[in-house]
Structure formats: structure tokens, C-alpha cells
Design a protein around this motif. Structure first.
Motif, PDB file in Angstrom:
ATOM      1  N   GLU A  56       9.346  77.509  -4.722  1.00  0.00           N
ATOM      2  CA  GLU A  56      10.512  76.711  -4.635  1.00  0.00           C
ATOM      3  C   GLU A  56      10.355  75.512  -3.667  1.00  0.00           C
ATOM      4  OE1 GLU A  56      15.220  77.701  -2.932  1.00  0.00           O
ATOM      5  OE2 GLU A  56      14.351  79.181  -4.521  1.00  0.00           O
ATOM      6  N   LEU A  57       9.682  76.038  -2.558  1.00  0.00           N
ATOM      7  CA  LEU A  57       9.577  74.775  -1.584  1.00  0.00           C
ATOM      8  C   LEU A  57       8.726  73.887  -2.492  1.00  0.00           C
ATOM      9  CD1 LEU A  57       8.912  77.210   1.658  1.00  0.00           C
ATOM     10  CD2 LEU A  57      10.771  75.474   1.273  1.00  0.00           C
ATOM     11  N   TYR A  58       7.586  74.147  -2.801  1.00  0.00           N
ATOM     12  CA  TYR A  58       6.921  73.376  -3.629  1.00  0.00           C
ATOM     13  C   TYR A  58       7.543  72.218  -4.694  1.00  0.00           C
ATOM     14  CZ  TYR A  58       2.750  71.479  -5.935  1.00  0.00           C
ATOM     15  OH  TYR A  58       1.448  70.761  -6.474  1.00  0.00           O
ATOM     16  N   ALA A  59       8.180  73.022  -5.403  1.00  0.00           N
ATOM     17  CA  ALA A  59       8.930  72.391  -6.529  1.00  0.00           C
ATOM     18  C   ALA A  59       9.890  71.547  -6.003  1.00  0.00           C
ATOM     19  CB  ALA A  59       9.765  73.353  -7.489  1.00  0.00           C
ATOM     20  N   ASN A  60      10.647  71.672  -4.795  1.00  0.00           N
ATOM     21  CA  ASN A  60      11.521  70.839  -4.177  1.00  0.00           C
ATOM     22  C   ASN A  60      10.817  69.630  -3.105  1.00  0.00           C
ATOM     23  OD1 ASN A  60      13.687  72.100  -5.529  1.00  0.00           O
ATOM     24  ND2 ASN A  60      13.974  73.560  -4.013  1.00  0.00           N
ATOM     25  N   LYS A  61       9.646  69.782  -3.115  1.00  0.00           N
ATOM     26  CA  LYS A  61       8.883  69.071  -2.163  1.00  0.00           C
ATOM     27  C   LYS A  61       9.161  68.989  -0.717  1.00  0.00           C
ATOM     28  CE  LYS A  61       8.132  65.423  -5.482  1.00  0.00           C
ATOM     29  NZ  LYS A  61       6.754  66.090  -6.223  1.00  0.00           N
ATOM     30  N   GLN A  62       9.421  70.412  -0.360  1.00  0.00           N
ATOM     31  CA  GLN A  62       9.850  70.804   1.042  1.00  0.00           C
ATOM     32  C   GLN A  62       8.652  71.624   1.697  1.00  0.00           C
ATOM     33  OE1 GLN A  62      13.578  72.780   0.224  1.00  0.00           O
ATOM     34  NE2 GLN A  62      14.622  71.081   0.664  1.00  0.00           N
ATOM     35  N   LEU A  63       7.621  71.729   1.130  1.00  0.00           N
ATOM     36  CA  LEU A  63       6.624  72.633   1.523  1.00  0.00           C
ATOM     37  C   LEU A  63       5.898  71.715   2.787  1.00  0.00           C
ATOM     38  CD1 LEU A  63       5.303  75.191   1.146  1.00  0.00           C
ATOM     39  CD2 LEU A  63       3.499  74.283  -0.235  1.00  0.00           C
ATOM     40  N   ASN A  64       5.709  70.688   2.765  1.00  0.00           N
ATOM     41  CA  ASN A  64       5.249  69.967   3.920  1.00  0.00           C
ATOM     42  C   ASN A  64       6.036  70.127   5.069  1.00  0.00           C
ATOM     43  OD1 ASN A  64       3.785  68.300   5.465  1.00  0.00           O
ATOM     44  ND2 ASN A  64       3.872  66.490   4.070  1.00  0.00           N
ATOM     45  N   TYR A  65       7.256  70.008   4.918  1.00  0.00           N
ATOM     46  CA  TYR A  65       8.442  69.921   6.162  1.00  0.00           C
ATOM     47  C   TYR A  65       8.401  71.532   6.676  1.00  0.00           C
ATOM     48  CZ  TYR A  65      12.709  70.833   8.676  1.00  0.00           C
ATOM     49  OH  TYR A  65      13.465  71.063   9.478  1.00  0.00           O
ATOM     50  N   TYR A  66       8.349  72.513   5.803  1.00  0.00           N
ATOM     51  CA  TYR A  66       8.152  73.810   5.802  1.00  0.00           C
ATOM     52  C   TYR A  66       7.104  74.247   6.645  1.00  0.00           C
ATOM     53  CZ  TYR A  66       8.444  79.192   5.497  1.00  0.00           C
ATOM     54  OH  TYR A  66       8.646  80.460   5.387  1.00  0.00           O
ATOM     55  N   VAL A  67       5.978  73.756   6.281  1.00  0.00           N
ATOM     56  CA  VAL A  67       4.365  73.941   7.202  1.00  0.00           C
ATOM     57  C   VAL A  67       4.573  73.247   8.506  1.00  0.00           C
ATOM     58  CG1 VAL A  67       2.033  73.590   7.301  1.00  0.00           C
ATOM     59  CG2 VAL A  67       3.197  74.511   5.077  1.00  0.00           C
ATOM     60  N   THR A  68       5.263  72.088   8.470  1.00  0.00           N
ATOM     61  CA  THR A  68       5.392  71.421   9.928  1.00  0.00           C
ATOM     62  C   THR A  68       6.195  72.382  10.957  1.00  0.00           C
ATOM     63  OG1 THR A  68       4.908  69.212   8.827  1.00  0.00           O
ATOM     64  CG2 THR A  68       5.842  69.234  10.949  1.00  0.00           C
ATOM     65  N   ARG A  69       7.155  72.866  10.443  1.00  0.00           N
ATOM     66  CA  ARG A  69       8.197  73.588  11.107  1.00  0.00           C
ATOM     67  C   ARG A  69       7.342  74.729  11.457  1.00  0.00           C
ATOM     68  NH1 ARG A  69      11.374  71.707  14.298  1.00  0.00           N
ATOM     69  NH2 ARG A  69      11.084  73.605  15.316  1.00  0.00           N
ATOM     70  N   MET A  70       6.697  75.539  10.642  1.00  0.00           N
ATOM     71  CA  MET A  70       5.738  76.657  11.112  1.00  0.00           C
ATOM     72  C   MET A  70       5.068  76.472  12.188  1.00  0.00           C
ATOM     73  SD  MET A  70       4.843  78.170   7.168  1.00  0.00           S
ATOM     74  CE  MET A  70       3.815  79.845   8.109  1.00  0.00           C
ATOM     75  N   VAL A  71       4.111  75.234  12.174  1.00  0.00           N
ATOM     76  CA  VAL A  71       3.146  74.734  13.208  1.00  0.00           C
ATOM     77  C   VAL A  71       4.073  74.760  14.559  1.00  0.00           C
ATOM     78  CG1 VAL A  71       1.595  73.049  13.791  1.00  0.00           C
ATOM     79  CG2 VAL A  71       1.716  73.906  11.490  1.00  0.00           C
TER      80      VAL A  71
END
Length: 100
Positions: free
Chosen positions: A52-67
Motif C-alpha cells: 500500500e505504501l509503495y502503491a501510494n508512493k509513500q514508502l520513501n516518506y515512511y522509511v525517512t520517518r523510520m530512520v
């Protein structure tokens, strides 16, 4: 599908790029460990979330938040595994100064 998404992320070195940009004052050794922790956390996430994150192009933001959360939080896995013990260490130079 989750596996191929994470493989693409690894191939593009997205996590390493984000970690290098966010963690400016962290040692290279810690950066490698942090990247591995992020990849591990992504692998542990359920498939639906990653897709879902990948399809919505939010994975980059998600990983940044994780870091950011891993670097700044004193309750993160990264803190407990790597930073906590380093905070307790003193250098030999500091030890020599206090011994005099």
C-alpha cells in the motif's frame, strides 16, 4: 510482491541514501547498522502495508520517518542495540585526563 519491492529499494540504495542525508553526525559503522535495522523492520512489516505504501508512493516518506525515529528515540531498537552502549563508553584520552 513485498519481497520484490524491498529488493528494488535495496538495489536503488534508497535506505542508505535516506540514512546518509538524515544522520549527518553518526559514524559510518552506525549507519550500516541502522540501514540493516531498517531493512529488517521492512521485512517484518506485513505485506499489505508495504504494498500500500509503495502503491501510494509513500514508502520513501515512511522509511525517512523510520530512520528519524530510530536515530532520535531512546526507545528504538537501534538505540538499545548500538547507541546505548556507546554512550557509556569513554575514550582513553578522557580517562587519562580524569586520572591526573
Amino acid at each position: 510482491m513485498k519481497q520484490s519491492i524491498i529488493n528494488n529499494i535495496a538495489k536503488d540504495r534508497m535506505v542508505e541514501t535516506i540514512v546518509a542525508n538524515v544522520a549527518k553526525d553518526t559514524t559510518d559503522e552506525d549507519l550500516t547498522d541502522l540501514c540493516q535495522d531498517i531493512y529488517l523492520a521492512l521485512m517484518e512489516k506485513d505485506e499489505e502495508t508495504i504494498e500500500e505504501l509503495y502503491a501510494n508512493k509513500q514508502l520513501n516518506y515512511y522509511v525517512t520517518r523510520m530512520v528519524i525515529n530510530n536515530i532520535d528515540s531512546s526507545t528504538s531498537r537501534f538505540f538499545y542495540n548500538y547507541k546505548k552502549n556507546k554512550l557509556k563508553q569513554i575514550s582513553m584520552d578522557d580517562y587519562k585526563e580524569t586520572a591526573d
